[in-house]
Design an enzyme around this catalytic site. Structure first.
Site, PDB file in Angstrom:
ATOM      1  CB  ILE A 138      -0.986  -0.102   1.185  1.00  0.00           C
ATOM      2  CG1 ILE A 138      -0.313  -0.100   2.473  1.00  0.00           C
ATOM      3  CG2 ILE A 138      -2.105  -1.151   1.203  1.00  0.00           C
ATOM      4  CD1 ILE A 138      -1.131   0.108   3.795  1.00  0.00           C
ATOM      5  CG  ASP A 139      -0.027   4.152  -2.697  1.00  0.00           C
ATOM      6  OD1 ASP A 139       0.720   3.445  -3.439  1.00  0.00           O
ATOM      7  OD2 ASP A 139      -0.916   4.839  -3.260  1.00  0.00           O
ATOM      8  CE  LYS A 140       6.474   9.070   3.347  1.00  0.00           C
ATOM      9  NZ  LYS A 140       7.336  10.297   2.760  1.00  0.00           N
ATOM     10  CB  THR A 142      -2.606   4.192   1.771  1.00  0.00           C
ATOM     11  OG1 THR A 142      -2.650   5.125   0.650  1.00  0.00           O
ATOM     12  CG2 THR A 142      -3.671   3.033   1.944  1.00  0.00           C
ATOM     13  NE  ARG A 239      -2.918   8.215  -4.169  1.00  0.00           N
ATOM     14  CZ  ARG A 239      -1.793   8.492  -4.225  1.00  0.00           C
ATOM     15  NH1 ARG A 239      -0.815   7.343  -3.979  1.00  0.00           N
ATOM     16  NH2 ARG A 239      -1.273   9.775  -4.402  1.00  0.00           N
TER      17      ARG A 239
END
Length: 306
Positions: A138-140, A142, A239
């Site tokens: 998962i993104d930084k 998130t 997103r």
């Protein structure tokens, strides 16, 4: 010893920018890598240094001096992380907002992998030195639930479940604007943005199939709290899809509105629930985590503005 590649410009490529030409000619190198080598003087044309906007000419002799690869070593770090579950085969963690999942260029410390190396005796080796144990990301910015594989058998099983879209992945997100529909499904192709290469985008062709199901949890004056369920797991999928609908995530620095009323350090997105079949027991397991404090406080603030 440095590797030196040589390329001679032929008629079909005359007039192209050198970074574009080399990106097309050298499949193993990205355009940004080529531009960096140009800036460092490691790409020469007819034995002279040039700039990235140099346009190649017929019979130009281009030399690319490729530096020796840096030996990567990821160190264990005593970083506090919340482990929701752990056994001999896997671990389930609650990643905080702001933490990168695994090391990458220019960012080799402070990641979830650095923390895991200190907490877990073994991690799967399938993704190599940089991403041991990492089955999905998962993104930084998130937060939320991730499963970590401790050996290669567990890793393959979990990766196959993700590939087959059988893993339950539910996110909570706050969007810009008020979504009128109570629920919906977004089905598109997602791929690399044709111009802004660090971004993903909805494409008409040559993208990867992406499906997101969403339902509205609560509406505010100018925002909407939603639950999003991933059927596929493309990079930045939620997103990109919500931005495509005209309702980008609050705080999203890449896909959000340029002028946002709510100032956050990253997108308001939380991986709340993760469900999968245990690779060894065959038992279905499901884990959930609470919204981070900043997210809860934001929701309370928006409720007070109704």
């Amino acid at each position: 010893m440095k590797e030196v590649k040589e390329v001679i410009v032929e008629t079909d490529n005359v007039g192209k920018r050198i970074d574009v030409f080399l990106n097309e000619s050298l499949a193993e190198m990205s355009r940004s890598q080529i531009q960096k080598l140009v800036e460092e003087g490691k790409i020469k044309v007819n034995e002279k240094e040039i700039k990235s906007n140099y346009k190649v000419r017929l019979n130009d002799k281009i030399q690319i001096f490729i530096p020796e690869p840096v030996k990567l070593e990821v160190k264990a770090e005593n970083i506090d992380i919340e482990i929701l579950y752990e056994d001999d085969y896997l671990a389930v963690v609650n990643k905080p907002q702001g933490m990168v999942v695994h090391p990458a260029a220019g960012n080799y410390t402070g990641t979830l992998v650095n923390a895991l190396l200190a907490k877990c005796k073994t991690l799967s080796s399938i993704n190599g030195v940089i991403r041991p144990g990492i089955v999905h990301r998962i993104d930084k910015d998130t937060s939320g639930v991730l499963v970590i594989a401790k050996n290669d058998i567990a890793h393959r099983s979990l990766a196959e479940q993700i590939k087959e879209h059988s893993v339950k992945r539910i996110y909570i997100a706050l969007t810009e604007g008020v979504i009128k529909k109570d629920a919906g499904t977004i089905e598109t192709l997602i791929g690399r943005h044709p111009i802004e290469r660090k971004k993903m985008a909805v494409l008409q062709k040559n993208g990867r199939h992406a499906i997101t199901h969403f339902r509205v949890l609560e509406r505010f004056k100018e925002n909407t709290l939603i639950e999003a369920r991933l059927e596929t797991g493309r990079t930045h999928q939620i997103r990109v899809h919500m931005s495509y609908l005209g309702h980008p995530l609050v705080g999203d620095p890449v896909y959000g509105h340029k002028r946002q009323k709510i100032k956050l350090s990253g997108q308001a997105l939380h991986a709340k629930t993760l469900g999968f079949i245990h690779p060894y027991s065959g038992e279905y397991m499901e884990f959930s985590s609470q919204l981070p404090e900043y997210f809860e406080e934001l929701i309370k603030k928006l409720r007070n503005q109704k």
